[in-house]
Design a protein around this motif. Structure first.
Motif, mmCIF file in Angstrom:
data_model
loop_
_atom_site.group_PDB
_atom_site.id
_atom_site.type_symbol
_atom_site.label_atom_id
_atom_site.label_comp_id
_atom_site.label_asym_id
_atom_site.label_seq_id
_atom_site.Cartn_x
_atom_site.Cartn_y
_atom_site.Cartn_z
ATOM 1 N N ILE A 118 19.867 -6.712 116.094
ATOM 2 C CA ILE A 118 21.027 -6.830 116.977
ATOM 3 C C ILE A 118 21.552 -5.449 117.345
ATOM 4 N N PHE A 119 21.778 -4.608 116.326
ATOM 5 C CA PHE A 119 22.467 -3.342 116.552
ATOM 6 C C PHE A 119 21.598 -2.281 117.230
ATOM 7 N N LEU A 120 20.267 -2.445 117.171
ATOM 8 C CA LEU A 120 19.389 -1.476 117.826
ATOM 9 C C LEU A 120 18.857 -1.970 119.161
ATOM 10 N N SER A 121 19.298 -3.131 119.592
ATOM 11 C CA SER A 121 18.858 -3.620 120.902
ATOM 12 C C SER A 121 19.443 -2.751 122.003
ATOM 13 N N ARG A 122 18.730 -2.662 123.113
ATOM 14 C CA ARG A 122 19.188 -1.811 124.209
ATOM 15 C C ARG A 122 20.511 -2.291 124.786
ATOM 16 N N THR A 123 20.704 -3.603 124.795
ATOM 17 C CA THR A 123 21.970 -4.144 125.306
ATOM 18 C C THR A 123 23.133 -3.717 124.419
ATOM 19 N N PHE A 124 22.975 -3.878 123.092
ATOM 20 C CA PHE A 124 24.064 -3.544 122.179
ATOM 21 C C PHE A 124 24.391 -2.052 122.252
ATOM 22 N N VAL A 125 23.377 -1.199 122.190
ATOM 23 C CA VAL A 125 23.610 0.243 122.143
ATOM 24 C C VAL A 125 24.263 0.740 123.428
ATOM 25 N N SER A 126 23.736 0.341 124.574
ATOM 26 C CA SER A 126 24.277 0.847 125.842
ATOM 27 C C SER A 126 25.686 0.324 126.096
ATOM 28 N N ILE A 127 25.928 -0.956 125.787
ATOM 29 C CA ILE A 127 27.270 -1.510 125.989
ATOM 30 C C ILE A 127 28.265 -0.874 125.021
ATOM 31 N N ALA A 128 27.823 -0.553 123.806
ATOM 32 C CA ALA A 128 28.714 0.114 122.849
ATOM 33 C C ALA A 128 29.176 1.462 123.379
ATOM 34 N N ALA B 106 33.311 0.755 119.370
ATOM 35 C CA ALA B 106 34.144 0.972 120.556
ATOM 36 C C ALA B 106 35.360 1.826 120.213
ATOM 37 N N ALA B 107 35.916 1.603 119.016
ATOM 38 C CA ALA B 107 37.125 2.324 118.610
ATOM 39 C C ALA B 107 36.880 3.808 118.390
ATOM 40 N N ILE B 108 35.605 4.228 118.328
ATOM 41 C CA ILE B 108 35.320 5.657 118.186
ATOM 42 C C ILE B 108 35.939 6.436 119.345
ATOM 43 N N GLY B 109 35.987 5.799 120.515
ATOM 44 C CA GLY B 109 36.638 6.450 121.650
ATOM 45 C C GLY B 109 38.086 6.796 121.357
ATOM 46 N N GLY B 110 38.726 5.961 120.531
ATOM 47 C CA GLY B 110 40.114 6.209 120.173
ATOM 48 C C GLY B 110 40.301 7.287 119.127
ATOM 49 N N LEU B 111 39.213 7.698 118.462
ATOM 50 C CA LEU B 111 39.316 8.761 117.467
ATOM 51 C C LEU B 111 39.622 10.107 118.116
ATOM 52 N N VAL B 112 39.064 10.293 119.300
ATOM 53 C CA VAL B 112 39.130 11.598 119.945
ATOM 54 C C VAL B 112 40.173 11.648 121.053
ATOM 55 N N ALA B 113 40.266 10.591 121.851
ATOM 56 C CA ALA B 113 41.013 10.644 123.107
ATOM 57 C C ALA B 113 42.499 10.970 122.963
ATOM 58 N N PRO B 114 43.271 10.308 122.071
ATOM 59 C CA PRO B 114 44.706 10.645 122.012
ATOM 60 C C PRO B 114 44.973 12.099 121.608
ATOM 61 N N TYR B 115 44.251 12.572 120.581
ATOM 62 C CA TYR B 115 44.458 13.958 120.143
ATOM 63 C C TYR B 115 44.002 14.941 121.226
ATOM 64 N N ALA B 116 42.845 14.678 121.827
ATOM 65 C CA ALA B 116 42.360 15.565 122.891
ATOM 66 C C ALA B 116 43.353 15.619 124.043
ATOM 67 N N THR B 117 43.967 14.494 124.366
ATOM 68 C CA THR B 117 44.968 14.477 125.432
ATOM 69 C C THR B 117 46.142 15.380 125.081
ATOM 70 N N GLY B 118 46.629 15.293 123.833
ATOM 71 C CA GLY B 118 47.734 16.147 123.420
ATOM 72 C C GLY B 118 47.398 17.620 123.531
ATOM 73 N N VAL B 119 46.190 17.985 123.129
ATOM 74 C CA VAL B 119 45.757 19.386 123.215
ATOM 75 C C VAL B 119 45.663 19.827 124.671
ATOM 76 N N ILE B 120 45.091 18.969 125.524
ATOM 77 C CA ILE B 120 44.964 19.306 126.946
ATOM 78 C C ILE B 120 46.337 19.497 127.574
ATOM 79 N N VAL B 121 47.280 18.604 127.259
ATOM 80 C CA VAL B 121 48.624 18.708 127.828
ATOM 81 C C VAL B 121 49.327 19.975 127.355
ATOM 82 N N ASP B 122 49.189 20.299 126.070
ATOM 83 C CA ASP B 122 49.831 21.511 125.544
ATOM 84 C C ASP B 122 49.288 22.781 126.200
ATOM 85 N N ASN B 123 48.041 22.741 126.657
ATOM 86 C CA ASN B 123 47.418 23.944 127.222
ATOM 87 C C ASN B 123 47.319 23.936 128.738
ATOM 88 N N ALA B 124 47.775 22.872 129.377
ATOM 89 C CA ALA B 124 47.722 22.787 130.835
ATOM 90 C C ALA B 124 48.907 23.539 131.445
#
Length: 447
Positions: A240-250, A387-405
């Protein structure tokens, strides 16, 4: 190795599902899960609503608030992998009840002893408790709906995030302004306990859980051999986890989840600091992108379910349609830094967000097709955790980008632009590799 018979005889269950009484009950049970999903997303969204007054009281900068948002998703990701074990050792009824009770309690220490440390610990505990929730709520909902009719329930389930922002965000914003951010947290805790009571009174598992299918098969069979023919055997998880559908959709889900977490953590701040709206206006407008997303998710879910029942392929309705939405999302968000009119920026962001969000319920339904019923919770748990891995980086990266923009508005706009471009690239990846029908057969027949 001989190929096992993995077909499932669900004619009786399907007929029962189509009866008016069972259909009404199915949607009643679905409503209970939707209620929980609203509470779940309100718990996530409250950080974005109270971010500015909380930052003022505790002396936090954008990067620190973003770090809190990202750390939530560290434990949220870990918790997602616990969905399978929870489903194996507990019923859906007790697993979700325990998780919801935990959500209602873990943020209360912040009300009593507010500090950055307590904020981080409480949000990480909340993430750990919420991690298995998405997969188990999907499993609970799917237990009342056959695979061909899961597009609309999935859309409504994920659309509950929009309902939380439409219905609760303005109320929580008003409570925060009038009574302080602590009152908003206490109010959410009380709402969670109200759901616990409703769940205890009303919930029953549906006929499409793995256990229910096995029970029906055994009850309708006089010997073990024919019972086996009526049930789906479990398959190795790696298939299941190594199928092309699962990996690409993830991969696509990671990017779309990153967009969701940035909206949850930073959207009111973007409206207030970047576009110049008042705090009450910003909190109320938090719902604007969600209104568009809810309409498009429910419409696409309903239409695609009808198309599948009329013979359309799962690749068409649960791969091509959502990827088209994400490509539109990428094109729209890429233009956001070029827009200087605040109202137009809100409109553009709302359209882009709405187009992208139609992907999550449809691809979730596609993932649920890959596995036998008894492996749905485990499959969805790993999928949601990835899917939640996206949430590991995005909020903190946004804060850093805003502080330096150059300005806060520029930082927020650049963040949304970057996510839009990444989403478009991920959609192309899915269009090339994902095919639920093909991979479902490969998973079940591979020697």
């Amino acid at each position: 190795m001989a190929t096992a018979n993995f077909s499932v005889d669900r004619a009786d269950a399907g007929a029962a599902q189509d009866s008016p009484t069972t259909t009404t009950r199915a949607w009643g049970m679905t409503g209970l899960v939707l209620f929980l999903y609203v509470v779940n997303y309100a718990d996530k969204a409250v950080l974005g609503i109270v971010a500015q007054p909380l930052a003022h009281d505790l002396g936090l900068d954008h990067a620190q608030i973003g770090l809190v948002g990202s750390l939530f998703f560290v434990t949220f990701t870990v918790g997602g992998f616990l969905a399978g074990p929870l489903a194996r050792y507990l019923t859906l009824r007790w697993a979700l009840l325990a998780l919801a009770a935990a959500w209602s309690l873990v943020m209360l220490p912040l009300v009593i002893a507010a500090s950055l440390t307590v904020l981080i610990v409480s949000r990480m505990l909340l993430g750990l408790a919420e991690g298995p929730g998405s997969a188990l709520m999907h499993t609970a909902t799917y237990s009342w709906h056959p695979p061909a009719k899961r597009g609309l329930p999935s859309a409504l389930l994920l659309g509950s995030a929009s309902i939380a922002k439409i219905a609760l965000a303005p109320i929580l914003t008003f409570v925060t302004i009038q009574f302080g951010w602590r009152a908003a947290i206490v109010a959410l805790s009380g709402l969670g306990m109200v759901w616990v009571v409703c769940w205890l009174i009303g919930w029953k598992d549906g006929p499409f859980t793995g256990k229910a299918v096995e029970t029906v098969a055994v009850a309708t069979s006089s010997d073990g051999v024919s019972a086996l023919a009526h049930t789906e055997l479990s398959v190795p998880w790696r298939r299941i986890f190594l199928s092309r559908t699962f990996v690409s959709i993830a991969v696509l889900a990671m990017v779309m989840y990153a967009l969701t977490t940035v909206v949850l953590t930073w959207l009111p701040s973007y409206f207030e600091q970047g576009l110049g709206y008042t705090r009450l206006q910003a909190g109320s407008m938090f719902a604007a992108p969600s209104i568009v997303a809810l309409f498009l998710m429910v419409t696409s879910g309903s239409v695609t379910d009808q198309l599948i029942q009329r013979g359309a392929t799962s690749r068409l309705v649960r791969v091509i349609v959502p990827c088209t939405g994400v490509l539109l999302c990428g094109a729209v968000l890429a233009a956001l830094p070029l827009i200087e009119i605040p109202v137009l920026a809100v409109v553009v962001l709302s359209i882009g967000y709405g187009c992208g969000m139609i992907a999550l319920p449809l691809v979730s339904a596609a993932i649920s097709e890959l596995c036998p019923p008894q492996q749905t919770a485990g499959t969805m748990g790993v999928f949601m955790a990835l899917a939640a891995i996206g949430g590991l980086v995005a909020p903190y990266a946004t804060g850093v980008i805003v502080d330096n923009a150059a300005t806060a508005g520029d930082g927020y706009a650049l963040t949304f632009q970057g996510i839009g471009i990444l989403g478009a690239l991920a959609a192309i990846l899915v269009l090339v590799f994902a095919n639920p029908e093909r991979d479902r057969e490969l998973i079940r027949t591979k020697a």
